[in-house]
Write an enzyme that holds these catalytic residues in place. Sequence first.
Site, PDB file in Angstrom:
ATOM      1  N   CYS A  80       0.794  -1.120   0.042  1.00  0.00           N
ATOM      2  CA  CYS A  80      -0.031   0.139  -0.130  1.00  0.00           C
ATOM      3  C   CYS A  80       0.741   1.308  -0.196  1.00  0.00           C
ATOM      4  CB  CYS A  80      -0.978  -0.146   1.402  1.00  0.00           C
ATOM      5  SG  CYS A  80      -0.183   0.149   2.809  1.00  0.00           S
ATOM      6  N   HIS A 117      -3.196  11.826  15.137  1.00  0.00           N
ATOM      7  CA  HIS A 117      -3.701  10.965  14.130  1.00  0.00           C
ATOM      8  C   HIS A 117      -2.367  10.113  13.740  1.00  0.00           C
ATOM      9  CE1 HIS A 117      -5.537   9.944  10.299  1.00  0.00           C
ATOM     10  NE2 HIS A 117      -4.493  10.150   9.641  1.00  0.00           N
ATOM     11  N   HIS A 120      -5.095   4.811   9.556  1.00  0.00           N
ATOM     12  CA  HIS A 120      -6.313   4.099   9.413  1.00  0.00           C
ATOM     13  C   HIS A 120      -5.919   2.609   9.790  1.00  0.00           C
ATOM     14  CE1 HIS A 120      -7.239   7.878   7.407  1.00  0.00           C
ATOM     15  NE2 HIS A 120      -8.526   7.900   7.796  1.00  0.00           N
ATOM     16  N   ASP A 124      -8.314  -5.830   5.738  1.00  0.00           N
ATOM     17  CA  ASP A 124      -7.737  -6.591   4.525  1.00  0.00           C
ATOM     18  C   ASP A 124      -6.309  -7.033   4.833  1.00  0.00           C
ATOM     19  OD1 ASP A 124      -6.485  -4.265   4.195  1.00  0.00           O
ATOM     20  OD2 ASP A 124      -7.094  -3.857   2.227  1.00  0.00           O
ATOM     21  N   ARG A 132      -5.074  -4.452   8.857  1.00  0.00           N
ATOM     22  CA  ARG A 132      -3.919  -3.509   8.387  1.00  0.00           C
ATOM     23  C   ARG A 132      -4.049  -2.181   9.045  1.00  0.00           C
ATOM     24  NH1 ARG A 132      -3.800  -0.520   3.596  1.00  0.00           N
ATOM     25  NH2 ARG A 132      -5.742  -1.163   2.954  1.00  0.00           N
ATOM     26  N   CYS A 134      -2.529   1.041   8.812  1.00  0.00           N
ATOM     27  CA  CYS A 134      -1.977   1.754   7.511  1.00  0.00           C
ATOM     28  C   CYS A 134      -1.543   3.195   8.275  1.00  0.00           C
ATOM     29  CB  CYS A 134      -2.922   1.838   6.475  1.00  0.00           C
ATOM     30  SG  CYS A 134      -2.055   2.547   5.074  1.00  0.00           S
TER      31      CYS A 134
END
Length: 154
Positions: A80, A117, A120, A124, A132, A134
């Site tokens: 990703c 932050h 996310h 998957d 996951r 990310c």
Amino acid sequence: MDNNQPTNALHSDSDTTKLPLSNAEWRKILPAEVYAIAREKGTERAFTGKYYEHKEVGTYYCAACGHPLFNSNGKFESSCGWPSFFEPISKGSIIYAPDNTYGMKRTEVMCGRCKSHLGHVFDDGPPPTGLRYCINSVILDFDKAKKAEKNFTK
Ligand code: FE
């Protein structure tokens, strides 16, 4: 630790006191690129982060406050473009919130201590969790195995 905020007196890998600072206060403490991700929920460009292909054994900490977030043994190779983990270092290390911006239904993940932050979480990911996480490299600090062992035995 390779963090670049020597004036950040809040930085600690053991103090779990919550940090309800205003963004104005964070802006004074954090480097601009960290602030943009941590407090304005920015996203670094895919495939540009320093930890995307990072494989060393150790612990990943919140770059804003020093809170332990992920272990290298929870990291996996994802296509990703961002550092990807299938589990956080502990349940309390992460806070979750629904994020419906940009016409997507996503789950935002934030630092459990300072609510910065991080990125996310998606469903998957690989076993055993199927998740996951990310995460933006900018909001992570990495420290090698010695400290990781200490955290792992907590
Ligand atoms: Fe934090």
